[in-house]
Design a protein around this motif. Structure first.
Motif, PDB file in Angstrom:
ATOM      1  N   GLY A  73       0.878  -1.391   0.011  1.00 15.77           N
ATOM      2  CA  GLY A  73       0.003  -0.039  -0.049  1.00 15.77           C
ATOM      3  C   GLY A  73       0.613   1.417  -0.130  1.00 15.77           C
ATOM      4  O   GLY A  73       0.358   2.258   0.716  1.00 15.77           O
ATOM      5  N   ALA A  74       2.060   1.217  -0.436  1.00 18.75           N
ATOM      6  CA  ALA A  74       3.047   2.312  -0.442  1.00 18.75           C
ATOM      7  C   ALA A  74       2.647   3.392  -1.776  1.00 18.75           C
ATOM      8  O   ALA A  74       3.270   4.407  -1.843  1.00 18.75           O
ATOM      9  CB  ALA A  74       4.566   1.857  -0.726  1.00 18.75           C
ATOM     10  N   ILE A  86       4.889  11.860  -8.245  1.00 23.76           N
ATOM     11  CA  ILE A  86       5.236  12.328  -7.026  1.00 23.76           C
ATOM     12  C   ILE A  86       3.953  12.398  -6.372  1.00 23.76           C
ATOM     13  O   ILE A  86       2.679  12.361  -6.872  1.00 23.76           O
ATOM     14  CB  ILE A  86       5.291  14.099  -7.250  1.00 23.76           C
ATOM     15  N   GLN A  87       3.919  11.848  -5.157  1.00 26.07           N
ATOM     16  CA  GLN A  87       2.720  11.311  -4.322  1.00 26.07           C
ATOM     17  C   GLN A  87       2.691  11.831  -2.691  1.00 26.07           C
ATOM     18  O   GLN A  87       3.898  11.990  -2.270  1.00 26.07           O
ATOM     19  CB  GLN A  87       2.271  10.038  -4.482  1.00 26.07           C
ATOM     20  N   GLY A  88       1.594  11.912  -2.307  1.00 25.04           N
ATOM     21  CA  GLY A  88       1.552  12.425  -0.768  1.00 25.04           C
ATOM     22  C   GLY A  88      -0.132  12.169  -0.560  1.00 25.04           C
ATOM     23  O   GLY A  88      -0.863  12.361  -1.556  1.00 25.04           O
ATOM     24  N   MET A  89      -0.237  12.434   0.737  1.00 21.07           N
ATOM     25  CA  MET A  89      -1.713  12.525   1.336  1.00 21.07           C
ATOM     26  C   MET A  89      -2.197  13.979   1.181  1.00 21.07           C
ATOM     27  O   MET A  89      -1.546  14.743   1.374  1.00 21.07           O
ATOM     28  CB  MET A  89      -1.722  11.930   2.628  1.00 21.07           C
ATOM     29  N   MET A  90      -3.461  13.944   0.808  1.00 17.85           N
ATOM     30  CA  MET A  90      -4.260  15.258   0.789  1.00 17.85           C
ATOM     31  C   MET A  90      -5.659  14.747   1.435  1.00 17.85           C
ATOM     32  O   MET A  90      -6.528  14.274   0.787  1.00 17.85           O
ATOM     33  CB  MET A  90      -4.529  15.638  -0.606  1.00 17.85           C
ATOM     34  N   ARG A 102      -2.939  15.930 -12.230  1.00 19.51           N
ATOM     35  CA  ARG A 102      -2.883  15.373 -10.685  1.00 19.51           C
ATOM     36  C   ARG A 102      -4.401  14.549 -10.814  1.00 19.51           C
ATOM     37  O   ARG A 102      -5.182  14.850 -11.368  1.00 19.51           O
ATOM     38  CB  ARG A 102      -2.991  16.598  -9.954  1.00 19.51           C
ATOM     39  N   TYR A 103      -4.064  13.737  -9.683  1.00 16.51           N
ATOM     40  CA  TYR A 103      -5.273  12.809  -9.255  1.00 16.51           C
ATOM     41  C   TYR A 103      -5.237  12.361  -7.940  1.00 16.51           C
ATOM     42  O   TYR A 103      -4.435  12.437  -7.283  1.00 16.51           O
ATOM     43  CB  TYR A 103      -4.972  11.258  -9.937  1.00 16.51           C
ATOM     44  N   LEU A 104      -6.711  12.287  -7.460  1.00 15.46           N
ATOM     45  CA  LEU A 104      -6.860  12.092  -5.967  1.00 15.46           C
ATOM     46  C   LEU A 104      -7.557  10.746  -5.826  1.00 15.46           C
ATOM     47  O   LEU A 104      -8.841  10.631  -6.391  1.00 15.46           O
ATOM     48  CB  LEU A 104      -8.000  12.994  -5.397  1.00 15.46           C
ATOM     49  N   PHE A 105      -6.694   9.805  -5.322  1.00 14.01           N
ATOM     50  CA  PHE A 105      -7.320   8.494  -5.054  1.00 14.01           C
ATOM     51  C   PHE A 105      -7.800   8.379  -3.806  1.00 14.01           C
ATOM     52  O   PHE A 105      -7.147   8.469  -2.801  1.00 14.01           O
ATOM     53  CB  PHE A 105      -6.311   7.435  -5.520  1.00 14.01           C
TER      54      PHE A 105
END
Length: 111
Positions: A73-74, A86-90, A102-105
């Protein structure tokens, strides 16, 4: 001459079929911002494939991106193209940026 006209007519029919609008891909709708300066909107769909190991995100303009799920789940990695992911929590979503898109999963909290 008749064969050339028939071939030209066949090619015209094929081109017309290729340019016709197709239905939007089935899948879960997610927020995305496609292109420089775009705002997030619920306009992309995604489908899980390969038993959840791959995700395909479809853009409203017909484009798409493919991602591979990282172990444990990384996050995700791009499977097409050389652009860096590039990824991070929002909030409760994983924000993924590739190039100008940009995408929000949605995510599920670890238990």
């Amino acid at each position: 001459m008749k064969a050339q006209i028939t071939l030209a007519a066949a090619v015209s029919c094929l081109l017309a079929a290729c340019s016709s609008e197709s239905e939007a891909p089935q899948g879960e709708v997610i927020q995305c911002a496609i292109g420089a300066g775009a705002e997030f909107a619920p306009s992309c769909t995604y489908q899980e494939r390969e038993g959840g190991r791959e995700v395909v995100v479809y853009h409203p303009d017909g484009g798409f991106r493919r991602f591979s799920m990282l172990p444990g789940g990384a996050g995700v990695a791009s499977t097409d193209g050389a652009e860096q992911v590039i990824q991070g929590m929002m909030g409760n979503n994983l924000e993924v940026t590739v190039g100008e898109d940009r995408y929000l999963f949605p995510t599920t909290p670890a238990q």
